[in-house]
Design a protein around this motif. Structure first.
Motif, PDB file in Angstrom:
ATOM      1  N   MET A   1      20.943  -1.596  -4.343  1.00 15.08           N
ATOM      2  CA  MET A   1      19.660  -2.242  -4.042  1.00 15.08           C
ATOM      3  C   MET A   1      18.545  -1.211  -3.944  1.00 15.08           C
ATOM      4  SD  MET A   1      18.607  -4.579  -0.780  1.00 15.08           S
ATOM      5  CE  MET A   1      19.970  -5.690  -1.075  1.00 15.08           C
ATOM      6  N   ASN A   2      18.856  -0.051  -3.327  1.00 12.81           N
ATOM      7  CA  ASN A   2      17.830   0.957  -3.173  1.00 12.81           C
ATOM      8  C   ASN A   2      17.307   1.455  -4.505  1.00 12.81           C
ATOM      9  OD1 ASN A   2      17.847   0.796  -0.446  1.00 12.81           O
ATOM     10  ND2 ASN A   2      18.904   2.709  -0.073  1.00 12.81           N
ATOM     11  N   SER A   3      18.195   1.602  -5.492  1.00 11.80           N
ATOM     12  CA  SER A   3      17.747   2.085  -6.801  1.00 11.80           C
ATOM     13  C   SER A   3      16.813   1.076  -7.462  1.00 11.80           C
ATOM     14  CB  SER A   3      18.952   2.369  -7.708  1.00 11.80           C
ATOM     15  OG  SER A   3      19.700   1.181  -7.939  1.00 11.80           O
ATOM     16  N   ARG A   4      17.115  -0.209  -7.323  1.00  8.53           N
ATOM     17  CA  ARG A   4      16.224  -1.222  -7.884  1.00  8.53           C
ATOM     18  C   ARG A   4      14.879  -1.217  -7.178  1.00  8.53           C
ATOM     19  NH1 ARG A   4      16.984  -6.446  -7.550  1.00  8.53           N
ATOM     20  NH2 ARG A   4      18.639  -6.480  -5.998  1.00  8.53           N
ATOM     21  N   LEU A   5      14.916  -1.051  -5.863  1.00 11.18           N
ATOM     22  CA  LEU A   5      13.665  -1.004  -5.116  1.00 11.18           C
ATOM     23  C   LEU A   5      12.830   0.206  -5.521  1.00 11.18           C
ATOM     24  CD1 LEU A   5      14.245  -2.119  -1.425  1.00 11.18           C
ATOM     25  CD2 LEU A   5      12.474  -2.880  -2.977  1.00 11.18           C
ATOM     26  N   LYS A   6      13.493   1.324  -5.719  1.00 16.24           N
ATOM     27  CA  LYS A   6      12.755   2.516  -6.137  1.00 16.24           C
ATOM     28  C   LYS A   6      12.088   2.296  -7.488  1.00 16.24           C
ATOM     29  CE  LYS A   6      15.408   6.007  -3.607  1.00 16.24           C
ATOM     30  NZ  LYS A   6      16.332   7.158  -3.714  1.00 16.24           N
ATOM     31  N   GLU A   7      12.794   1.630  -8.392  1.00 10.16           N
ATOM     32  CA  GLU A   7      12.202   1.330  -9.693  1.00 10.16           C
ATOM     33  C   GLU A   7      11.005   0.394  -9.548  1.00 10.16           C
ATOM     34  OE1 GLU A   7      15.315  -0.229 -12.086  1.00 10.16           O
ATOM     35  OE2 GLU A   7      16.448   1.636 -12.138  1.00 10.16           O
ATOM     36  N   LEU A   8      11.139  -0.586  -8.673  1.00  8.74           N
ATOM     37  CA  LEU A   8      10.030  -1.505  -8.436  1.00  8.74           C
ATOM     38  C   LEU A   8       8.835  -0.769  -7.830  1.00  8.74           C
ATOM     39  CD1 LEU A   8       8.869  -4.417  -8.224  1.00  8.74           C
ATOM     40  CD2 LEU A   8       9.913  -4.532  -5.951  1.00  8.74           C
ATOM     41  N   LEU A   9       9.088   0.061  -6.834  1.00 10.95           N
ATOM     42  CA  LEU A   9       8.015   0.745  -6.125  1.00 10.95           C
ATOM     43  C   LEU A   9       7.335   1.805  -6.980  1.00 10.95           C
ATOM     44  CD1 LEU A   9       9.719   1.124  -2.630  1.00 10.95           C
ATOM     45  CD2 LEU A   9       8.131  -0.645  -3.407  1.00 10.95           C
ATOM     46  N   ALA A  10       8.012   2.234  -8.033  1.00  9.86           N
ATOM     47  CA  ALA A  10       7.399   3.193  -8.954  1.00  9.86           C
ATOM     48  C   ALA A  10       6.223   2.576  -9.699  1.00  9.86           C
ATOM     49  CB  ALA A  10       8.440   3.701  -9.951  1.00  9.86           C
ATOM     50  N   ASN A  11       6.071   1.238  -9.604  1.00  9.87           N
ATOM     51  CA  ASN A  11       4.943   0.550 -10.234  1.00  9.87           C
ATOM     52  C   ASN A  11       3.682   0.574  -9.365  1.00  9.87           C
ATOM     53  OD1 ASN A  11       6.142  -0.670 -12.746  1.00  9.87           O
ATOM     54  ND2 ASN A  11       7.561  -1.477 -11.228  1.00  9.87           N
ATOM     55  N   GLY A  12       3.716   1.331  -8.293  1.00 14.61           N
ATOM     56  CA  GLY A  12       2.550   1.419  -7.424  1.00 14.61           C
ATOM     57  C   GLY A  12       2.440   2.780  -6.784  1.00 14.61           C
ATOM     58  N   GLU A  13       1.383   2.962  -6.031  1.00 16.50           N
ATOM     59  CA  GLU A  13       1.148   4.214  -5.308  1.00 16.50           C
ATOM     60  C   GLU A  13       1.211   3.929  -3.826  1.00 16.50           C
ATOM     61  OE1 GLU A  13      -2.470   7.497  -4.674  1.00 16.50           O
ATOM     62  OE2 GLU A  13      -2.468   6.160  -6.422  1.00 16.50           O
ATOM     63  N   GLU A  14       2.063   4.680  -3.118  1.00 18.74           N
ATOM     64  CA  GLU A  14       2.187   4.425  -1.687  1.00 18.74           C
ATOM     65  C   GLU A  14       0.912   4.825  -0.962  1.00 18.74           C
ATOM     66  OE1 GLU A  14       5.272   4.710   2.050  1.00 18.74           O
ATOM     67  OE2 GLU A  14       5.694   5.904   0.263  1.00 18.74           O
ATOM     68  N   THR A  96      11.234  -8.651 -13.712  1.00 12.05           N
ATOM     69  CA  THR A  96      11.982  -7.721 -14.575  1.00 12.05           C
ATOM     70  C   THR A  96      12.957  -6.865 -13.779  1.00 12.05           C
ATOM     71  OG1 THR A  96      10.214  -6.053 -14.464  1.00 12.05           O
ATOM     72  CG2 THR A  96      10.127  -7.638 -16.280  1.00 12.05           C
ATOM     73  N   HIS A  97      12.707  -6.692 -12.478  1.00 13.56           N
ATOM     74  CA  HIS A  97      13.636  -5.940 -11.628  1.00 13.56           C
ATOM     75  C   HIS A  97      14.512  -6.866 -10.784  1.00 13.56           C
ATOM     76  CE1 HIS A  97      12.062  -1.992 -12.638  1.00 13.56           C
ATOM     77  NE2 HIS A  97      10.840  -2.482 -12.496  1.00 13.56           N
ATOM     78  N   SER A  98      14.492  -8.165 -11.093  1.00 11.17           N
ATOM     79  CA  SER A  98      15.385  -9.157 -10.478  1.00 11.17           C
ATOM     80  C   SER A  98      15.168  -9.353  -8.983  1.00 11.17           C
ATOM     81  CB  SER A  98      16.856  -8.794 -10.742  1.00 11.17           C
ATOM     82  OG  SER A  98      17.115  -8.778 -12.122  1.00 11.17           O
ATOM     83  N   PHE A  99      13.958  -9.111  -8.495  1.00 10.48           N
ATOM     84  CA  PHE A  99      13.659  -9.476  -7.115  1.00 10.48           C
ATOM     85  C   PHE A  99      13.162 -10.917  -7.029  1.00 10.48           C
ATOM     86  CE2 PHE A  99      13.816  -4.909  -6.808  1.00 10.48           C
ATOM     87  CZ  PHE A  99      14.518  -4.740  -5.629  1.00 10.48           C
ATOM     88  N   LEU A 100      12.837 -11.501  -8.156  1.00  9.87           N
ATOM     89  CA  LEU A 100      12.630 -12.929  -8.283  1.00  9.87           C
ATOM     90  C   LEU A 100      13.605 -13.455  -9.323  1.00  9.87           C
ATOM     91  CD1 LEU A 100       8.759 -13.601  -8.246  1.00  9.87           C
ATOM     92  CD2 LEU A 100      10.458 -14.460  -6.627  1.00  9.87           C
ATOM     93  N   SER A 101      14.178 -14.609  -9.045  1.00  8.96           N
ATOM     94  CA  SER A 101      15.101 -15.259  -9.985  1.00  8.96           C
ATOM     95  C   SER A 101      15.089 -16.753  -9.702  1.00  8.96           C
ATOM     96  CB  SER A 101      16.523 -14.699  -9.821  1.00  8.96           C
ATOM     97  OG  SER A 101      17.118 -15.209  -8.636  1.00  8.96           O
ATOM     98  N   SER A 102      15.880 -17.481 -10.436  1.00  8.82           N
ATOM     99  CA  SER A 102      15.946 -18.930 -10.223  1.00  8.82           C
ATOM    100  C   SER A 102      16.589 -19.291  -8.890  1.00  8.82           C
ATOM    101  CB  SER A 102      16.730 -19.588 -11.362  1.00  8.82           C
ATOM    102  OG  SER A 102      18.040 -19.052 -11.429  1.00  8.82           O
ATOM    103  N   ASP A 103      17.165 -18.316  -8.191  1.00 10.58           N
ATOM    104  CA  ASP A 103      17.757 -18.556  -6.875  1.00 10.58           C
ATOM    105  C   ASP A 103      16.821 -18.184  -5.728  1.00 10.58           C
ATOM    106  OD1 ASP A 103      20.208 -19.477  -7.878  1.00 10.58           O
ATOM    107  OD2 ASP A 103      20.932 -17.433  -8.142  1.00 10.58           O
TER     108      ASP A 103
END
Length: 327
Positions: A1-14, A96-103
């Motif tokens: 999960m952390n790796s996916r979050l890191k990929e998602l967060l790379a789309n912004g600036e902290e 695209t990073h699967s934090f939203l889905s049909s579930d």
């Protein structure tokens, strides 16, 4: 999960400093504008989102009334169509990073009367909970019912051509009730100062995410995503709004970047909070951000992942929040 979050967060600036962020954003040229209403004197407004045409019924009379508790939710705000377009797009990084889905189960704070975000996003998730004050309910349901037929043409799969899927499931087809209102959209009142966020998910029943998890763990009272579209426009709203967002997000485990153990047991994904707002008064924005940084880690999303109407210089801002551990 952390790796996916890191990929998602790379789309912004902290963001770590409220004063510095406010200075940076408000020293740029911002398009002139009023409080942020689209056509506040019109009884209906027509808008197009991702090729779908919606007619929004609103109440100019209520907006200009002296109702206690505010009336700003009575009409459509300019940012809302842009935000609905962006959050429902299959190219959105949450998809695209699967934090939203049909579930996914999504909640919106301060939805207003338009129902546009619900109409655009609900066909592609499991359940959508819209919250606001009671005076919003009637027109929200009117707009939801009268525009429900548009949903079938906007439902998408996250595996569409040109979109990299990361395991997200195709969108579900949600039927409508007898009054033509989508079954997977619920409206409920939420008082940011008085109500208890842990009871919020109970409003949608057990059919959509309220049951025990498959591994037999306790009931999940949290949400995959919390949305807020232009709810901050005066100082009085800042503290109760931020506190409500934080309390809802902490119904799920919070993000711990230091926990990199691959052997640790899987947990539910943390709740992601997306806050979009118009740039108005720099002091109000700074007050909101200062309060938010106490409860959340904050990222300002980059132009690379935003639609044109939300990009830098548009006069609108989109931040992604992840709750910190409660002090």
């Amino acid at each position: 999960m952390n790796s996916r979050l890191k990929e998602l967060l790379a789309n912004g600036e902290e963001v770590t400093d409220a004063e510095e962020e406010a200075f940076l954003l408000f020293s740029q040229d911002i398009p002139p504008g009023n409080l942020g209403f689209l056509e506040p004197r019109a009884p209906t407004v027509d808008v197009t989102i991702r090729g779908a045409e919606y007619t929004v019924h609103q109440s100019p009379t209520l907006l200009s009334s002296s109702r206690a508790g505010g009336t700003t939710g009575a009409v459509l705000w300019k940012i809302t169509p842009f935000f609905a377009d962006w959050i429902s797009s299959p190219s959105n990084p949450l998809w695209t990073h699967s934090f939203l889905s049909s579930d996914s189960v999504v909640a919106e704070l301060g939805c207003g009367i338009s129902a546009l975000v619900a109409l655009a996003l609900a066909p592609s998730v499991d359940h959508y909970l819209a919250t606001d004050q009671e005076y919003v309910r009637r027109l929200f349901r009117t707009n939801l019912e009268e525009n429900a037929s548009v949903n079938s043409s906007t439902t998408f799969s996250t595996k569409q051509k040109g979109t990299k899927s990361r395991g997200a499931k195709p969108a579900k087809k949600h039927s409508s009730s007898a009054n033509n209102e989508p079954r997977n959209v619920t409206f409920t009142t939420l008082d940011w100062e008085l109500d208890q966020p842990e009871l919020l998910k109970g409003c949608i029943g057990t059919e959509s995410g309220g049951q025990e998890a498959e591994d037999g763990t306790e009931e999940d009272k949290g949400f995959d995503l919390i949305l807020s579209c232009d709810c901050i426009y005066n100082d009085a709203l800042v503290t109760p709004f931020v506190r409500t967002c934080a309390e809802i997000c902490r119904l799920r485990p919070v993000y711990e970047p230091s926990d990199e153990s691959e052997s640790s047991p899987p947990t539910r994904q943390p709740t992601i909070c997306i806050v979009a707002q118009q740039q108005r008064a720099p002091d109000v924005f700074e007050a909101w951000l200062r309060e938010t940084l106490r409860e959340f880690r904050v990222w300002r999303l980059s132009d690379d992942v935003l639609v044109g109407g939300l990009k830098n210089g548009s006069g609108y801002l989109v931040h992604l929040l992840l709750a910190r551990e409660k002090h």
